[in-house]
Design a protein around this motif. Sequence first.
Motif, PDB file in Angstrom:
ATOM      1  N   PHE A 148      -3.245  14.155 -12.180  1.00 18.03           N
ATOM      2  CA  PHE A 148      -4.578  14.435 -12.701  1.00 18.03           C
ATOM      3  C   PHE A 148      -4.980  13.439 -13.787  1.00 18.03           C
ATOM      4  O   PHE A 148      -6.172  13.130 -13.945  1.00 18.03           O
ATOM      5  CB  PHE A 148      -4.659  15.879 -13.198  1.00 18.03           C
ATOM      6  CG  PHE A 148      -4.764  16.864 -12.081  1.00 18.03           C
ATOM      7  CD1 PHE A 148      -5.981  17.090 -11.453  1.00 18.03           C
ATOM      8  CD2 PHE A 148      -3.646  17.541 -11.617  1.00 18.03           C
ATOM      9  CE1 PHE A 148      -6.086  17.987 -10.404  1.00 18.03           C
ATOM     10  CE2 PHE A 148      -3.736  18.439 -10.573  1.00 18.03           C
ATOM     11  CZ  PHE A 148      -4.956  18.662  -9.952  1.00 18.03           C
ATOM     12  N   ILE A 149      -4.008  12.933 -14.514  1.00 16.33           N
ATOM     13  CA  ILE A 149      -4.310  11.854 -15.468  1.00 16.33           C
ATOM     14  C   ILE A 149      -4.802  10.623 -14.715  1.00 16.33           C
ATOM     15  O   ILE A 149      -5.767   9.966 -15.123  1.00 16.33           O
ATOM     16  CB  ILE A 149      -3.073  11.531 -16.323  1.00 16.33           C
ATOM     17  CG1 ILE A 149      -2.819  12.666 -17.320  1.00 16.33           C
ATOM     18  CG2 ILE A 149      -3.255  10.208 -17.076  1.00 16.33           C
ATOM     19  CD1 ILE A 149      -1.543  12.511 -18.114  1.00 16.33           C
ATOM     20  N   LYS A 150      -4.151  10.310 -13.590  1.00 19.82           N
ATOM     21  CA  LYS A 150      -4.594   9.168 -12.790  1.00 19.82           C
ATOM     22  C   LYS A 150      -5.995   9.398 -12.238  1.00 19.82           C
ATOM     23  O   LYS A 150      -6.801   8.460 -12.146  1.00 19.82           O
ATOM     24  CB  LYS A 150      -3.595   8.921 -11.659  1.00 19.82           C
ATOM     25  CG  LYS A 150      -3.828   7.603 -10.921  1.00 19.82           C
ATOM     26  CD  LYS A 150      -2.751   7.356  -9.896  1.00 19.82           C
ATOM     27  CE  LYS A 150      -1.409   7.104 -10.556  1.00 19.82           C
ATOM     28  NZ  LYS A 150      -1.390   5.828 -11.291  1.00 19.82           N
ATOM     29  N   LEU A 151      -6.290  10.638 -11.881  1.00 17.39           N
ATOM     30  CA  LEU A 151      -7.641  10.964 -11.412  1.00 17.39           C
ATOM     31  C   LEU A 151      -8.661  10.647 -12.489  1.00 17.39           C
ATOM     32  O   LEU A 151      -9.730  10.065 -12.224  1.00 17.39           O
ATOM     33  CB  LEU A 151      -7.711  12.441 -11.027  1.00 17.39           C
ATOM     34  CG  LEU A 151      -9.102  12.994 -10.673  1.00 17.39           C
ATOM     35  CD1 LEU A 151      -9.594  12.378  -9.377  1.00 17.39           C
ATOM     36  CD2 LEU A 151      -9.064  14.517 -10.573  1.00 17.39           C
ATOM     37  N   MET A 152      -8.349  11.000 -13.739  1.00 19.01           N
ATOM     38  CA  MET A 152      -9.274  10.738 -14.844  1.00 19.01           C
ATOM     39  C   MET A 152      -9.367   9.253 -15.156  1.00 19.01           C
ATOM     40  O   MET A 152     -10.428   8.746 -15.497  1.00 19.01           O
ATOM     41  CB  MET A 152      -8.840  11.535 -16.070  1.00 19.01           C
ATOM     42  CG  MET A 152      -9.079  13.028 -15.939  1.00 19.01           C
ATOM     43  SD  MET A 152      -8.659  13.962 -17.430  1.00 19.01           S
ATOM     44  CE  MET A 152      -6.890  14.131 -17.234  1.00 19.01           C
ATOM     45  N   GLU A 153      -8.251   8.555 -15.023  1.00 16.08           N
ATOM     46  CA  GLU A 153      -8.250   7.121 -15.323  1.00 16.08           C
ATOM     47  C   GLU A 153      -9.020   6.320 -14.285  1.00 16.08           C
ATOM     48  O   GLU A 153      -9.799   5.423 -14.611  1.00 16.08           O
ATOM     49  CB  GLU A 153      -6.812   6.609 -15.380  1.00 16.08           C
ATOM     50  CG  GLU A 153      -6.037   7.064 -16.607  1.00 16.08           C
ATOM     51  CD  GLU A 153      -4.581   6.640 -16.529  1.00 16.08           C
ATOM     52  OE1 GLU A 153      -4.137   6.203 -15.441  1.00 16.08           O
ATOM     53  OE2 GLU A 153      -3.878   6.741 -17.557  1.00 16.08           O
ATOM     54  N   LYS A 154      -8.791   6.638 -12.997  1.00 20.42           N
ATOM     55  CA  LYS A 154      -9.360   5.835 -11.920  1.00 20.42           C
ATOM     56  C   LYS A 154     -10.785   6.235 -11.572  1.00 20.42           C
ATOM     57  O   LYS A 154     -11.559   5.411 -11.095  1.00 20.42           O
ATOM     58  CB  LYS A 154      -8.476   5.950 -10.670  1.00 20.42           C
ATOM     59  CG  LYS A 154      -7.052   5.450 -10.871  1.00 20.42           C
ATOM     60  CD  LYS A 154      -7.040   3.965 -11.217  1.00 20.42           C
ATOM     61  CE  LYS A 154      -5.614   3.469 -11.408  1.00 20.42           C
ATOM     62  NZ  LYS A 154      -5.571   2.028 -11.760  1.00 20.42           N
ATOM     63  N   ALA A 155     -11.134   7.491 -11.794  1.00 21.07           N
ATOM     64  CA  ALA A 155     -12.465   8.005 -11.458  1.00 21.07           C
ATOM     65  C   ALA A 155     -12.931   7.538 -10.086  1.00 21.07           C
ATOM     66  O   ALA A 155     -13.996   6.953  -9.931  1.00 21.07           O
ATOM     67  CB  ALA A 155     -13.477   7.572 -12.529  1.00 21.07           C
ATOM     68  N   PRO A 156     -12.133   7.781  -9.041  1.00 22.47           N
ATOM     69  CA  PRO A 156     -12.514   7.295  -7.711  1.00 22.47           C
ATOM     70  C   PRO A 156     -13.712   8.035  -7.147  1.00 22.47           C
ATOM     71  O   PRO A 156     -14.000   9.175  -7.525  1.00 22.47           O
ATOM     72  CB  PRO A 156     -11.251   7.567  -6.889  1.00 22.47           C
ATOM     73  CG  PRO A 156     -10.615   8.738  -7.562  1.00 22.47           C
ATOM     74  CD  PRO A 156     -10.885   8.564  -9.023  1.00 22.47           C
ATOM     75  N   PHE A 171       0.568  -3.185  -4.996  1.00 17.46           N
ATOM     76  CA  PHE A 171       1.070  -2.039  -5.752  1.00 17.46           C
ATOM     77  C   PHE A 171      -0.082  -1.127  -6.149  1.00 17.46           C
ATOM     78  O   PHE A 171       0.052   0.100  -6.122  1.00 17.46           O
ATOM     79  CB  PHE A 171       1.812  -2.512  -7.006  1.00 17.46           C
ATOM     80  CG  PHE A 171       2.266  -1.378  -7.882  1.00 17.46           C
ATOM     81  CD1 PHE A 171       3.383  -0.635  -7.553  1.00 17.46           C
ATOM     82  CD2 PHE A 171       1.566  -1.034  -9.032  1.00 17.46           C
ATOM     83  CE1 PHE A 171       3.801   0.431  -8.349  1.00 17.46           C
ATOM     84  CE2 PHE A 171       1.971   0.019  -9.836  1.00 17.46           C
ATOM     85  CZ  PHE A 171       3.095   0.748  -9.484  1.00 17.46           C
ATOM     86  N   GLU A 172      -1.213  -1.687  -6.493  1.00 18.18           N
ATOM     87  CA  GLU A 172      -2.378  -0.889  -6.877  1.00 18.18           C
ATOM     88  C   GLU A 172      -2.785   0.040  -5.740  1.00 18.18           C
ATOM     89  O   GLU A 172      -3.065   1.224  -5.939  1.00 18.18           O
ATOM     90  CB  GLU A 172      -3.545  -1.805  -7.245  1.00 18.18           C
ATOM     91  CG  GLU A 172      -4.837  -1.090  -7.608  1.00 18.18           C
ATOM     92  CD  GLU A 172      -4.799  -0.428  -8.975  1.00 18.18           C
ATOM     93  OE1 GLU A 172      -5.718   0.342  -9.263  1.00 18.18           O
ATOM     94  OE2 GLU A 172      -3.846  -0.679  -9.741  1.00 18.18           O
ATOM     95  N   SER A 173      -2.804  -0.494  -4.520  1.00 24.52           N
ATOM     96  CA  SER A 173      -3.158   0.314  -3.363  1.00 24.52           C
ATOM     97  C   SER A 173      -2.127   1.404  -3.131  1.00 24.52           C
ATOM     98  O   SER A 173      -2.473   2.574  -2.942  1.00 24.52           O
ATOM     99  CB  SER A 173      -3.257  -0.572  -2.120  1.00 24.52           C
ATOM    100  OG  SER A 173      -3.361   0.212  -0.943  1.00 24.52           O
ATOM    101  N   TRP A 174      -0.862   1.039  -3.180  1.00 25.76           N
ATOM    102  CA  TRP A 174       0.212   2.014  -2.933  1.00 25.76           C
ATOM    103  C   TRP A 174       0.223   3.101  -4.005  1.00 25.76           C
ATOM    104  O   TRP A 174       0.295   4.284  -3.701  1.00 25.76           O
ATOM    105  CB  TRP A 174       1.550   1.287  -2.899  1.00 25.76           C
ATOM    106  CG  TRP A 174       2.714   2.186  -2.624  1.00 25.76           C
ATOM    107  CD1 TRP A 174       3.203   2.548  -1.415  1.00 25.76           C
ATOM    108  CD2 TRP A 174       3.530   2.846  -3.603  1.00 25.76           C
ATOM    109  NE1 TRP A 174       4.280   3.395  -1.566  1.00 25.76           N
ATOM    110  CE2 TRP A 174       4.504   3.590  -2.905  1.00 25.76           C
ATOM    111  CE3 TRP A 174       3.546   2.876  -5.002  1.00 25.76           C
ATOM    112  CZ2 TRP A 174       5.476   4.356  -3.549  1.00 25.76           C
ATOM    113  CZ3 TRP A 174       4.511   3.636  -5.643  1.00 25.76           C
ATOM    114  CH2 TRP A 174       5.467   4.360  -4.925  1.00 25.76           C
ATOM    115  N   ASN A 175       0.133   2.683  -5.255  1.00 31.00           N
ATOM    116  CA  ASN A 175       0.265   3.620  -6.361  1.00 31.00           C
ATOM    117  C   ASN A 175      -0.905   4.586  -6.449  1.00 31.00           C
ATOM    118  O   ASN A 175      -0.757   5.707  -6.932  1.00 31.00           O
ATOM    119  CB  ASN A 175       0.387   2.841  -7.673  1.00 31.00           C
ATOM    120  CG  ASN A 175       0.881   3.696  -8.815  1.00 31.00           C
ATOM    121  OD1 ASN A 175       1.822   4.468  -8.667  1.00 31.00           O
ATOM    122  ND2 ASN A 175       0.245   3.561  -9.964  1.00 31.00           N
ATOM    123  N   ASN A 176      -2.065   4.175  -5.973  1.00 30.68           N
ATOM    124  CA  ASN A 176      -3.256   5.012  -6.068  1.00 30.68           C
ATOM    125  C   ASN A 176      -3.639   5.631  -4.728  1.00 30.68           C
ATOM    126  O   ASN A 176      -4.718   6.210  -4.595  1.00 30.68           O
ATOM    127  CB  ASN A 176      -4.429   4.197  -6.623  1.00 30.68           C
ATOM    128  CG  ASN A 176      -4.214   3.808  -8.074  1.00 30.68           C
ATOM    129  OD1 ASN A 176      -4.092   4.660  -8.944  1.00 30.68           O
ATOM    130  ND2 ASN A 176      -4.142   2.515  -8.332  1.00 30.68           N
TER     131      ASN A 176
END
Length: 424
Positions: free
Chosen positions: A45-53, A328-333
């Motif tokens: 959920f932190i990644k959700l807030m960071e990336k705001a996809p 890595f960006e694609s894989w990690n997200n």
Amino acid sequence: MRRSVPQPGDHVMNIYETYADTLFRIAMVHLGRREDAEEATQDTFIKLMEKAPAFNDAEHQKAWLIRVITNHCKSLLGRGWRKREVNLEGAEFLTTDDSEDRVLIELVLSLPVKYRAVDQMKTNDQMRKRMEHISNVRHHKQKRQRKPLYIAASVVIAASIGLAAPSLWQQWNGSTQPGTQMAANVTYDPVVIPKTELPNSNSSGPKANMLQLVVYQGHVYTQSPTSLNGEDALALRGEKLGTTTGGIRELSSQDEYKELASNIGEANIYMVHGYDKDFRIMSTTEMDGQIFAQLFDKNNDITIGSGVDLFGQLNLEGNIHSAQWETFESWNNGLSQLEPLAADQSLEKFISALYESKPLAMTSDLEEHLYGQEDRKIIYLALEDKTQVPLVLFKEGLVRYGNVPVFFEVEKGTFQTFWDSLGK
């Protein structure tokens, strides 16, 4: 029309309320410990807030969250941080291919009721309050710095590594003796991965969680990073070696590690056509007319003198049908932005260099350096036998396969040419 999920605030908590339990269960299947699963769910959920996809719809949003937490758990396991233990009766049904959709559907949500121990687990109020606090203050803070996570001490799976050289970190930095330059027929200091020691019930030392494992001929075989679809597995299925018994747990005694003991429940074990059974075996199970297969590799009690001692066992050279890669960006997200990789002379040259590569044992210093940054690319090699082999490439010129505690240093010029050919 694409819409963007609003960041910190009530809407994030609405998303949390909708998906937190599902994501937590997926993390439990992978990591096996409640505190670790809670941390992974929070990180998602932190990644959700960071990336705001931006998402097309609710299903797109759900799929993104599932992929992110799955990749995050795999990343933790790939770094040797912890090994997992899944205490589910009938865990043979966990042996699916590597699709994240199946991770959700087959591992958690679609199991028969009597097998769904993890499916009954939920996030608690304390975790919700932590997440609510994070969502409220997140926009006032920079992206948090993650502390490095290292391999846990273990008397079960994480075998220690015998080193023939005193400082592999110095060797990797170039402080090696003359004569260790990459070249044909070069001899490197070997990396010895001892036989995995079975637990002693009288041991007072720390114990780690487990990967999926099978005991065969006195050796521990662990879940392979190489994936294989169930239907394709039938063509590779060789002589039947027996049927596993379940029941191995973190605190299992040495007596319980008998022939074909496992933590995957009851499953048939077979040889794999084209592979040495001293390296690889396979389990298959059938549920509702579908075949599920899992490969198991023996990556202990071996000496690695060069890349061929591992990659030769995978049958890579001259056997690649097609290939893809992603950043890595694609894989990690969880973006799944896979790019085609031509199975041409450039790839063949890289594989040949990989066979001749220098093994470096995984140390905490080296691991911290490599995993402390994001200069990585992942390639997926689809072989003629329908198996798919993932390899992680590090910008520094190193390659790693799954959880094997060894990095492989590829000849600098060949690696750089191949790395550059993959693009950014």
